[in-house]
Design a protein around this motif. Structure first.
Motif, PDB file in Angstrom:
ATOM      1  N   CYS A  21      10.535   8.308  -0.573  1.00 19.82           N
ATOM      2  CA  CYS A  21      10.554   7.072   0.201  1.00 19.82           C
ATOM      3  C   CYS A  21      10.210   7.356   1.643  1.00 19.82           C
ATOM      4  O   CYS A  21      10.702   8.318   2.233  1.00 19.82           O
ATOM      5  N   LYS A  22       9.350   6.504   2.207  1.00 17.40           N
ATOM      6  CA  LYS A  22       8.960   6.687   3.609  1.00 17.40           C
ATOM      7  C   LYS A  22       9.950   6.024   4.560  1.00 17.40           C
ATOM      8  O   LYS A  22       9.870   6.192   5.758  1.00 17.40           O
ATOM      9  N   ASN A  23      10.874   5.246   4.005  1.00 12.77           N
ATOM     10  CA  ASN A  23      11.840   4.542   4.852  1.00 12.77           C
ATOM     11  C   ASN A  23      13.113   5.357   5.056  1.00 12.77           C
ATOM     12  O   ASN A  23      13.365   6.322   4.337  1.00 12.77           O
ATOM     13  N   ASP A  24      13.899   4.896   6.025  1.00 13.02           N
ATOM     14  CA  ASP A  24      15.078   5.671   6.397  1.00 13.02           C
ATOM     15  C   ASP A  24      16.318   4.777   6.514  1.00 13.02           C
ATOM     16  O   ASP A  24      17.128   4.935   7.436  1.00 13.02           O
ATOM     17  N   CYS A  25      16.465   3.867   5.573  1.00  6.29           N
ATOM     18  CA  CYS A  25      17.592   2.925   5.575  1.00  6.29           C
ATOM     19  C   CYS A  25      18.914   3.702   5.655  1.00  6.29           C
ATOM     20  O   CYS A  25      19.108   4.668   4.925  1.00  6.29           O
ATOM     21  N   ARG A  66      16.778   7.916   1.286  1.00  6.94           N
ATOM     22  CA  ARG A  66      16.090   7.781   2.584  1.00  6.94           C
ATOM     23  C   ARG A  66      15.353   9.072   2.907  1.00  6.94           C
ATOM     24  O   ARG A  66      15.754  10.161   2.497  1.00  6.94           O
ATOM     25  N   GLU A 105       9.607   3.629  -1.375  1.00  6.99           N
ATOM     26  CA  GLU A 105       8.259   3.300  -0.895  1.00  6.99           C
ATOM     27  C   GLU A 105       7.498   4.616  -0.774  1.00  6.99           C
ATOM     28  O   GLU A 105       7.597   5.331   0.211  1.00  6.99           O
ATOM     29  N   HIS A 126      19.173  -0.689   9.354  1.00  3.81           N
ATOM     30  CA  HIS A 126      17.833  -0.120   9.187  1.00  3.81           C
ATOM     31  C   HIS A 126      17.291   0.386  10.517  1.00  3.81           C
ATOM     32  O   HIS A 126      17.634  -0.163  11.566  1.00  3.81           O
ATOM     33  N   GLU A 180      11.739   0.276  12.802  1.00  6.21           N
ATOM     34  CA  GLU A 180      10.426  -0.089  12.241  1.00  6.21           C
ATOM     35  C   GLU A 180      10.553  -1.095  11.090  1.00  6.21           C
ATOM     36  O   GLU A 180       9.554  -1.645  10.632  1.00  6.21           O
ATOM     37  N   LEU A 181      11.781  -1.336  10.647  1.00  6.66           N
ATOM     38  CA  LEU A 181      11.984  -2.329   9.580  1.00  6.66           C
ATOM     39  C   LEU A 181      12.627  -3.578  10.174  1.00  6.66           C
ATOM     40  O   LEU A 181      13.492  -3.479  11.046  1.00  6.66           O
ATOM     41  N   ARG A 232      10.681  -8.510   5.939  1.00  2.00           N
ATOM     42  CA  ARG A 232      11.158  -8.480   4.549  1.00  2.00           C
ATOM     43  C   ARG A 232      11.170  -9.900   3.972  1.00  2.00           C
ATOM     44  O   ARG A 232      10.749 -10.128   2.840  1.00  2.00           O
TER      45      ARG A 232
END
Ligand code: SAH
Length: 346
Positions: free
Chosen positions: A62-66, A72, A109, A173, A176-177, A182
């Protein structure tokens, strides 16, 4: 609070202030009353049927870091994997034999799965299983991407809004999110023609009765075909490792409230609910839920798709145990059916 519950059933919504009061003050007796009403409504529309979906967790890159999520990108301890097209198709073949008519492809993602790569996978499933629904749950993508996947044969899309409140979203989050993007994705998905599922975690850090009320009002406005909610459960390798988990009682109460607000919606009793309590998913069904999503991923990767600690992945939530799941459901008066289980909320 019973008058608020009656009002919710009658009007299928509540004024903001009443939602806040109800969520803050409901008693165990109120909850029992709500669940009875929710079961009646569920029964009116879906009888005693519980739909099953085969969940294929096909990548945990995943490219996200939630901040809440165990997969993450900053979690160096996650054992990363991705399934090949053939492996995904094999999961579907196994699932079809077990009686699944909906396949849910969920993942982080993962840039490896370009539009072309995902279109190829979706097309192959569509061709081999024309009578099945294909659900995607792969996060935020461009409208063009969603369109291409829809044209390739995907029918449904799960994208939880996580929390409606923009400030709360920003506490869960990295910058960047955004809640706005969303939510835009959800409107795009709906507009394209997907049956859309959204939802949120119950008891996420800094959640309040006010933010939950905004979540309920957003659900009402979006009017999705499915709503997935489950308790927040901390993962030890995330910034939220020491936060308090969401509770069974609030999760069940909100399930019941969603059944009253959106009578025909598809409402899964989620894996997270099954993780925080023994028979959590049975309790969910008795509170108004009508879907369960057993795990169809290959056994050797299941334990690596760890969004939170202690996630159950053997036993009843394993797709292999569908017969046992059927027994558990029969014991509480419900029946698992072999069906696509399309939403009546259209
Ligand atoms: N990448 C996809 C799929 C996310 S995983 C997407 O962006 O939609 C599916 C859901 O698991 C998330 O939407 C989130 O609500 C939930 N989840 C993630 N971490 C969790 C945690 N620690 N506890 C409970 N639920 C969690």
């Amino acid at each position: 609070m019973k008058d608020f519950i009656d009002e919710l059933e009658q009007n299928q919504t509540l004024p903001r202030g009443d939602w806040i009061t109800l969520i803050t003050n409901f008693t165990p007796e109120d909850a029992q009353y709500l669940f009875e009403r929710a079961r009646v409504i569920q029964n009116q529309h879906y009888g005693n049927q519980v739909f099953i979906r085969g969940l294929i967790e096909f990548t945990n890159y995943c490219k996200n870091d939630c901040y809440y999520c165990g997969i993450r990108r900053s979690n160096r301890n996650a054992q990363r994997y991705r399934l090949t097209k053939d492996s995904i198709l094999n999961c579907c073949r196994k699932g079809y034999k077990l009686g699944f008519r909906t396949f849910v492809l969920q993942g982080g993602e993962d840039g490896h799965f370009t539009d072309a790569a995902l279109v190829e996978i979706v097309s192959a499933i569509r061709q081999e299983f024309p009578d099945c629904a294909i659900t995607l749950s792969v996060g935020e993508r461009s409208r063009e991407s969603y369109e291409a996947l829809y044209s390739a044969g995907a029918n449904r899309y799960l994208l939880r809004h996580e929390t409606y409140d923009h400030a709360h979203y920003a506490r869960l989050h990295p910058s960047e999110l955004s809640a706005a993007h969303r939510q835009q994705c959800l409107w795009d998905l709906k507009d394209i023609g997907y049956q859309v599922g959204t939802g949120f975690m119950v008891g996420s850090p800094l959640q309040t009765a006010e933010t939950l009320t905004d979540d309920m009002l957003f659900l009402k406005k979006l009017n999705p075909q499915m709503v997935g909610i489950g308790p927040f459960i901390p993962h030890h390798d995330t910034p939220f490792a020491d936060q308090t988990p969401g509770t069974l009682s609030l999760t069940l109460f909100l399930l019941g409230a969603i059944r009253l607000m959106l009578p025909k919606v598809l409402l899964p009793a989620t894996t997270a609910l099954g993780t925080i309590a023994e028979n959590g998913r049975e309790h969910g069904v008795l509170a108004g839920a009508n879907v369960v999503m057993p795990n169809l991923s290959p056994a050797n990767v299941r334990e690596n798709y760890l969004l939170y600690d202690n996630k159950i992945c053997t036993g009843d939530e394993a797709a292999e145990s569908v017969e046992h799941l059927q027994q558990s459901m029969q014991a509480i008066g419900y029946n698992i059916v072999v069906s696509r289980g399309d939403s009546l909320n259209i």
